[in-house]
Motif scaffolding. Structure first.
Motif, mmCIF file in Angstrom:
data_model
loop_
_atom_site.group_PDB
_atom_site.id
_atom_site.type_symbol
_atom_site.label_atom_id
_atom_site.label_comp_id
_atom_site.label_asym_id
_atom_site.label_seq_id
_atom_site.Cartn_x
_atom_site.Cartn_y
_atom_site.Cartn_z
ATOM 1 N N UNK A 70 3.620 -15.151 -2.006
ATOM 2 C CA UNK A 70 2.706 -15.957 -1.195
ATOM 3 C C UNK A 70 3.165 -15.983 0.261
ATOM 4 N N UNK A 71 4.457 -16.221 0.470
ATOM 5 C CA UNK A 71 5.001 -16.261 1.825
ATOM 6 C C UNK A 71 4.976 -14.875 2.459
ATOM 7 N N UNK A 72 5.404 -13.847 1.725
ATOM 8 C CA UNK A 72 5.489 -12.495 2.282
ATOM 9 C C UNK A 72 4.121 -11.975 2.704
ATOM 10 N N UNK A 73 3.097 -12.237 1.894
ATOM 11 C CA UNK A 73 1.739 -11.807 2.260
ATOM 12 C C UNK A 73 1.246 -12.600 3.464
ATOM 13 N N UNK A 74 1.531 -13.893 3.474
ATOM 14 C CA UNK A 74 1.052 -14.746 4.570
ATOM 15 C C UNK A 74 1.630 -14.324 5.914
ATOM 16 N N UNK A 75 2.941 -14.056 5.953
ATOM 17 C CA UNK A 75 3.562 -13.751 7.247
ATOM 18 C C UNK A 75 3.178 -12.366 7.762
ATOM 19 N N UNK A 76 2.734 -11.480 6.865
ATOM 20 C CA UNK A 76 2.348 -10.141 7.304
ATOM 21 C C UNK A 76 0.859 -9.932 7.447
ATOM 22 N N UNK A 77 0.062 -10.897 7.000
ATOM 23 C CA UNK A 77 -1.386 -10.708 6.929
ATOM 24 C C UNK A 77 -2.032 -10.386 8.272
ATOM 25 N N UNK A 78 -1.630 -11.078 9.326
ATOM 26 C CA UNK A 78 -2.275 -10.882 10.620
ATOM 27 C C UNK A 78 -1.779 -9.647 11.370
ATOM 28 N N UNK A 79 -0.727 -9.013 10.857
ATOM 29 C CA UNK A 79 -0.159 -7.849 11.545
ATOM 30 C C UNK A 79 -0.443 -6.559 10.785
ATOM 31 N N UNK A 80 -0.155 -6.564 9.490
ATOM 32 C CA UNK A 80 -0.315 -5.335 8.708
ATOM 33 C C UNK A 80 -1.313 -5.476 7.567
ATOM 34 N N UNK A 81 -1.789 -6.674 7.332
ATOM 35 C CA UNK A 81 -2.614 -6.925 6.166
ATOM 36 C C UNK A 81 -1.812 -7.521 5.024
ATOM 37 N N UNK A 82 -0.477 -7.524 5.157
ATOM 38 C CA UNK A 82 0.369 -8.129 4.138
ATOM 39 C C UNK A 82 0.297 -7.434 2.800
ATOM 40 N N UNK A 83 0.434 -6.116 2.793
ATOM 41 C CA UNK A 83 0.380 -5.374 1.524
ATOM 42 C C UNK A 83 1.607 -5.651 0.653
ATOM 43 N N UNK A 84 2.807 -5.454 1.202
ATOM 44 C CA UNK A 84 4.073 -5.728 0.530
ATOM 45 C C UNK A 84 4.183 -4.961 -0.791
ATOM 46 N N UNK A 85 3.465 -3.857 -0.924
ATOM 47 C CA UNK A 85 3.385 -3.163 -2.206
ATOM 48 C C UNK A 85 2.752 -1.783 -2.005
ATOM 49 N N UNK A 86 3.453 -0.697 -2.324
ATOM 50 C CA UNK A 86 2.855 0.631 -2.188
ATOM 51 C C UNK A 86 1.578 0.807 -3.003
ATOM 52 N N UNK A 87 1.456 0.092 -4.133
ATOM 53 C CA UNK A 87 0.242 0.195 -4.937
ATOM 54 C C UNK A 87 -0.949 -0.431 -4.219
ATOM 55 N N UNK A 88 -0.736 -1.563 -3.559
ATOM 56 C CA UNK A 88 -1.804 -2.187 -2.777
ATOM 57 C C UNK A 88 -2.213 -1.272 -1.625
ATOM 58 N N UNK A 89 -1.229 -0.677 -0.969
ATOM 59 C CA UNK A 89 -1.527 0.263 0.116
ATOM 60 C C UNK A 89 -2.319 1.455 -0.407
ATOM 61 N N UNK A 90 -1.947 1.959 -1.572
ATOM 62 C CA UNK A 90 -2.662 3.093 -2.169
ATOM 63 C C UNK A 90 -4.095 2.702 -2.512
ATOM 64 N N UNK A 91 -4.277 1.504 -3.052
ATOM 65 C CA UNK A 91 -5.622 1.038 -3.354
ATOM 66 C C UNK A 91 -6.474 0.901 -2.096
ATOM 67 N N UNK A 92 -5.870 0.407 -1.024
ATOM 68 C CA UNK A 92 -6.587 0.292 0.246
ATOM 69 C C UNK A 92 -6.963 1.669 0.793
ATOM 70 N N UNK A 93 -6.068 2.642 0.598
ATOM 71 C CA UNK A 93 -6.336 4.011 1.048
ATOM 72 C C UNK A 93 -7.495 4.624 0.255
ATOM 73 N N UNK A 94 -7.485 4.422 -1.056
ATOM 74 C CA UNK A 94 -8.558 4.956 -1.900
ATOM 75 C C UNK A 94 -9.902 4.364 -1.485
ATOM 76 N N UNK A 95 -9.906 3.102 -1.098
ATOM 77 C CA UNK A 95 -11.137 2.447 -0.674
ATOM 78 C C UNK A 95 -11.508 2.702 0.773
ATOM 79 N N UNK A 96 -10.717 3.485 1.493
ATOM 80 C CA UNK A 96 -11.035 3.813 2.875
ATOM 81 C C UNK A 96 -10.693 2.728 3.867
ATOM 82 N N UNK A 97 -9.829 1.762 3.478
ATOM 83 C CA UNK A 97 -9.482 0.661 4.374
ATOM 84 C C UNK A 97 -8.220 0.926 5.180
#
Length: 252
Positions: A70-97
């Motif tokens: 909860x904290x890690x996503x919150x502190x990164x949300x406004x800068x990187x989107x707060x992925x904190x996870x290669x799987x989340x990043x991969x999902x965002x890539x698949x969706x074109x985000x």
């Protein structure tokens, strides 16, 4: 299909300072998450003489990871989107985000953050073991793969619904809380079977520091498959082509 929106890089992104800032945000967010999550497990092991497999240990791990994420996503949300996870990043890539280039930067930052957190834990605890993820004795690698696919599907589906859907509105405010809750709940469901990683970075750091790679592929393949399925399902059914906004170099 989301595959049609996959992008390698946007114009001038390779030299865009925001991409580097976002990667640093992912590094620090992942370090914060891993230090608290992995550290809580090590602390419980010390207090109970390696009794982390007890019900109390499972609940403690679930709460620690939920709060820390909860904290890690919150502190990164406004800068990187707060992925904190290669799987989340991969999902965002698949969706074109997110573009491929930025996704690779995120992966490097996330994995480095995990490794640094585990080395810091080992040093700060006087050399205590940072245990790698492992399977329960009655669980096969293929059983664990299914667990990781389903749990990561739930995680990335939650990320899409609360943080990435253009129609999310005020729901985006509670996105870090919802993401932390689903991870905590999944740890209660799958923790005793395969450790409930849902995140290749979470399993990578401990594996590097302890140099234990048994069945490590499960903790990569499962989350990546689950993330891809969640991205395709949510994007096609609930977002669709008409509601997507043009990809920006400052997004994610």
């Amino acid at each position: 299909m989301p595959i049609n929106r996959i992008t390698v890089e946007t114009s001038s992104e390779s030299s865009h300072p925001d991409a580097i800032k976002a990667a640093f945000a992912e590094f620090f967010s992942t370090l914060i998450f891993l230090f608290a999550g992995e550290g809580s497990g090590m602390a419980f092991n010390k207090l109970t003489n390696n009794g982390s497999s007890t019900p109390a240990g499972l609940v403690a791990a679930s709460l620690a990871h939920a709060f820390a994420l909860f904290v890690a996503v919150s502190v990164g949300a406004n800068i990187s989107g707060g992925h904190v996870n290669p799987a989340v990043t991969f999902g965002a890539f698949i969706g074109g985000s997110i573009t491929l280039l930025r996704g690779i930067l995120y992966w490097i930052a996330q994995l480095l953050g995990s490794v640094v957190a585990c080395f810091l834990l080992k040093f700060a605890t006087g050399g205590l073991e940072t245990p790698a993820f492992s399977l329960s004795s009655d669980v096969s690698a293929w059983n664990a793969l299914v667990f990781e696919i389903v749990m990561t599907f739930g995680l990335v589906y939650t990320v899409y619904a609360t943080a990435m859907d253009p129609k999310k509105g005020n729901l985006g405010i509670i996105a870090p809380l919802a993401i932390g809750f689903i991870v905590g709940a999944n740890i209660l469901a799958g923790g005793v079977f395969d450790g409930a990683s849902m995140n290749p970075a979470v399993s990578f750091g401990p594996a590097v520091v302890s140099w234990t790679w048994t069945n490590h592929w499960v903790y990569w393949l499962g989350p990546l498959i689950g993330a891809a399925i969640a991205a395709i399902v949510y994007d096609n059914i609930f977002i669709g082509d008409g509601t997507h906004e043009p990809l920006s170099t400052t997004d994610f």
